[in-house]
Every structure is written in C-alpha cells, then in structure tokens.
Design a protein around this motif. Structure first.
Motif, PDB file in Angstrom:
ATOM      1  N   ASN A   1      79.862  37.037  22.852  1.00 26.02           N
ATOM      2  CA  ASN A   1      78.811  37.923  22.367  1.00 26.02           C
ATOM      3  C   ASN A   1      77.397  37.405  22.601  1.00 26.02           C
ATOM      4  N   ARG A   2      77.230  36.095  22.728  1.00 33.59           N
ATOM      5  CA  ARG A   2      75.903  35.512  22.994  1.00 33.59           C
ATOM      6  C   ARG A   2      75.549  35.526  24.476  1.00 33.59           C
ATOM      7  N   SER A   3      76.516  35.740  25.339  1.00 33.36           N
ATOM      8  CA  SER A   3      76.249  35.720  26.785  1.00 33.36           C
ATOM      9  C   SER A   3      75.361  36.896  27.168  1.00 33.36           C
ATOM     10  N   PRO A   4      74.498  36.684  28.161  1.00 35.07           N
ATOM     11  CA  PRO A   4      73.609  37.774  28.581  1.00 35.07           C
ATOM     12  C   PRO A   4      74.377  38.859  29.340  1.00 35.07           C
ATOM     13  N   GLU A   5      73.824  40.041  29.340  1.00 37.89           N
ATOM     14  CA  GLU A   5      74.394  41.128  30.147  1.00 37.89           C
ATOM     15  C   GLU A   5      74.077  40.859  31.604  1.00 37.89           C
ATOM     16  N   PRO A   6      74.913  41.243  32.541  1.00 44.63           N
ATOM     17  CA  PRO A   6      76.139  42.019  32.403  1.00 44.63           C
ATOM     18  C   PRO A   6      77.370  41.166  32.093  1.00 44.63           C
ATOM     19  N   TYR A   7      77.171  39.859  31.908  1.00 42.09           N
ATOM     20  CA  TYR A   7      78.296  38.932  31.768  1.00 42.09           C
ATOM     21  C   TYR A   7      79.049  39.127  30.450  1.00 42.09           C
ATOM     22  N   ARG A   8      78.321  39.512  29.395  1.00 38.89           N
ATOM     23  CA  ARG A   8      78.990  39.811  28.134  1.00 38.89           C
ATOM     24  C   ARG A   8      79.954  40.983  28.320  1.00 38.89           C
ATOM     25  N   SER A   9      79.498  42.035  29.001  1.00 37.51           N
ATOM     26  CA  SER A   9      80.352  43.203  29.240  1.00 37.51           C
ATOM     27  C   SER A   9      81.551  42.853  30.110  1.00 37.51           C
ATOM     28  N   ILE A  10      81.341  41.979  31.082  1.00 32.43           N
ATOM     29  CA  ILE A  10      82.445  41.533  31.949  1.00 32.43           C
ATOM     30  C   ILE A  10      83.495  40.816  31.105  1.00 32.43           C
ATOM     31  N   MET A  11      83.050  39.876  30.261  1.00 34.14           N
ATOM     32  CA  MET A  11      84.002  39.122  29.442  1.00 34.14           C
ATOM     33  C   MET A  11      84.683  40.011  28.413  1.00 34.14           C
ATOM     34  N   LEU A  12      83.961  40.964  27.833  1.00 31.22           N
ATOM     35  CA  LEU A  12      84.592  41.886  26.881  1.00 31.22           C
ATOM     36  C   LEU A  12      85.663  42.725  27.567  1.00 31.22           C
ATOM     37  N   HIS A  13      85.388  43.148  28.802  1.00 29.85           N
ATOM     38  CA  HIS A  13      86.384  43.923  29.547  1.00 29.85           C
ATOM     39  C   HIS A  13      87.599  43.054  29.890  1.00 29.85           C
ATOM     40  N   LEU A  14      87.344  41.831  30.344  1.00 33.42           N
ATOM     41  CA  LEU A  14      88.449  40.914  30.647  1.00 33.42           C
ATOM     42  C   LEU A  14      89.251  40.594  29.390  1.00 33.42           C
ATOM     43  N   GLN A  15      88.565  40.455  28.253  1.00 30.07           N
ATOM     44  CA  GLN A  15      89.244  40.215  26.987  1.00 30.07           C
ATOM     45  C   GLN A  15      90.200  41.364  26.677  1.00 30.07           C
ATOM     46  N   LEU A  16      89.743  42.572  26.880  1.00 32.06           N
ATOM     47  CA  LEU A  16      90.592  43.752  26.665  1.00 32.06           C
ATOM     48  C   LEU A  16      91.811  43.718  27.588  1.00 32.06           C
ATOM     49  N   LEU A  17      91.594  43.365  28.861  1.00 28.57           N
ATOM     50  CA  LEU A  17      92.708  43.306  29.812  1.00 28.57           C
ATOM     51  C   LEU A  17      93.711  42.222  29.432  1.00 28.57           C
ATOM     52  N   VAL A  18      93.223  41.039  29.081  1.00 35.38           N
ATOM     53  CA  VAL A  18      94.130  39.942  28.708  1.00 35.38           C
ATOM     54  C   VAL A  18      94.931  40.332  27.469  1.00 35.38           C
ATOM     55  N   GLU A  19      94.251  40.810  26.446  1.00 32.35           N
ATOM     56  CA  GLU A  19      94.923  41.069  25.179  1.00 32.35           C
ATOM     57  C   GLU A  19      95.849  42.281  25.229  1.00 32.35           C
ATOM     58  N   SER A  20      95.567  43.248  26.098  1.00 35.57           N
ATOM     59  CA  SER A  20      96.475  44.389  26.210  1.00 35.57           C
ATOM     60  C   SER A  20      97.651  44.076  27.143  1.00 35.57           C
ATOM     61  N   THR A  21      97.450  43.188  28.110  1.00 32.44           N
ATOM     62  CA  THR A  21      98.512  42.826  29.049  1.00 32.44           C
ATOM     63  C   THR A  21      99.431  41.755  28.471  1.00 32.44           C
ATOM     64  N   ILE A  22      98.848  40.788  27.772  1.00 31.65           N
ATOM     65  CA  ILE A  22      99.591  39.660  27.201  1.00 31.65           C
ATOM     66  C   ILE A  22      99.283  39.639  25.695  1.00 31.65           C
ATOM     67  N   PRO A  23      99.888  40.549  24.924  1.00 32.23           N
ATOM     68  CA  PRO A  23      99.514  40.671  23.511  1.00 32.23           C
ATOM     69  C   PRO A  23      99.746  39.415  22.681  1.00 32.23           C
ATOM     70  N   GLU A  24     100.638  38.553  23.104  1.00 27.70           N
ATOM     71  CA  GLU A  24     100.893  37.331  22.334  1.00 27.70           C
ATOM     72  C   GLU A  24      99.845  36.246  22.593  1.00 27.70           C
ATOM     73  N   ALA A  25      98.961  36.454  23.569  1.00 26.21           N
ATOM     74  CA  ALA A  25      97.929  35.463  23.890  1.00 26.21           C
ATOM     75  C   ALA A  25      96.987  35.291  22.692  1.00 26.21           C
ATOM     76  N   GLN A  26      96.677  34.031  22.408  1.00 18.98           N
ATOM     77  CA  GLN A  26      95.818  33.686  21.272  1.00 18.98           C
ATOM     78  C   GLN A  26      94.490  33.166  21.798  1.00 18.98           C
ATOM     79  N   LEU A  27      93.401  33.778  21.356  1.00 20.37           N
ATOM     80  CA  LEU A  27      92.070  33.351  21.776  1.00 20.37           C
ATOM     81  C   LEU A  27      91.611  32.201  20.891  1.00 20.37           C
ATOM     82  N   LYS A  28      91.288  31.072  21.533  1.00 19.39           N
ATOM     83  CA  LYS A  28      90.798  29.889  20.826  1.00 19.39           C
ATOM     84  C   LYS A  28      89.552  29.394  21.545  1.00 19.39           C
ATOM     85  N   TYR A  29      88.910  28.418  20.961  1.00 13.48           N
ATOM     86  CA  TYR A  29      87.688  27.855  21.535  1.00 13.48           C
ATOM     87  C   TYR A  29      87.916  26.367  21.775  1.00 13.48           C
ATOM     88  N   LYS A  30      88.014  25.977  23.030  1.00 16.61           N
ATOM     89  CA  LYS A  30      88.234  24.577  23.407  1.00 16.61           C
ATOM     90  C   LYS A  30      87.271  24.209  24.536  1.00 16.61           C
TER      91      LYS A  30
END
Length: 122
Positions: A9-38
């Motif tokens: 959410n802190r990333s500048p546009e258009p990169y925030r929108s890119i990551m939000l879209h990729l997040q949607l793709l990852v989480e809808s394709t691999i629902p068991e995937a867990q988002l963490k911060y490392k």
C-alpha cells in the motif's frame, strides 16, 4: 496493519496497483498461500516453511519472484534470471496492462507443483 500489506500500500503508483493485482491472482489461484513479511518484502508461503513467491518493487518495475523458478518450463518466454540468481526467476511488470493473467496463473500453478514435489522429496 500487516507489514506485507503496508509494503504494498505504500508503494507508488502504478506499482501499488500491479502488486494488488498480482496479490489477487496469487490468492485466487493458490488459496492456501499465506502472505508474510520477510527480508523487508511481501512473501507468500505454501505452509510455514515453504517459500512460494514474493513481490519486490524495483524503481521502474515489480518483480514477481519465484523460488525454484529455475525449474519452471518458461513456456511463455517471460521468466528473467537477472542479478546472478541461481534458483530464483521472476516475472517483471512495469505497467498493469502488461500483466497477462492467464500466463501468471499458469506459472503459479506450475510453481506450486514444483514446490510440492520438492517438499515430498525431503
């Protein structure tokens, strides 16, 4: 707020929108995937220990990095090694319009199969 969500959410546009879209793709394709911060980046894990993929905003593009990406078939010819990476490969996007949802989904599904097979071998 979850630090991974904060990174996105802190990333500048258009990169925030890119990551939000990729997040949607990852989480809808691999629902068991867990988002963490490392390592100061948003990482997806298949379980507590199996690294799956990550997002990295890099000045002019977003990397969708994939562990064991070297084993992907690269059937779409879009995987990038870059920067001396041995096992990692990534898909890079400079604009939201560059994202081919079907190609990303097929790559994620292939990566999941690779990661599951590696886990079974251990």
């Amino acid at each position: 707020m979850n630090p991974a969500h904060d990174y996105i959410n802190r990333s500048p546009e258009p990169y925030r929108s890119i990551m939000l879209h990729l997040q949607l793709l990852v989480e809808s394709t691999i629902p068991e995937a867990q988002l963490k911060y490392k390592w100061h980046l948003p990482f997806y894990y298949l379980d507590d220990k199996t690294v799956f993929c990550f997002f990295n905003f890099r000045k002019i593009f977003v990397d969708l990095g994939m562990s064991y990406g070297i084993e992907l078939t690269n059937q779409h010819g879009k995987l990038i090694a870059g920067e001396g990476r041995k096992m990692l490969r990534s898909l890079r996007f400079e604009t939201l319009e560059e994202i081919d949802d079907q190609m990303v989904i097929e790559t994620l599904l292939e990566l999941k199969e690779i990661r599951i097979n590696h886990k079974k071998k251990k």
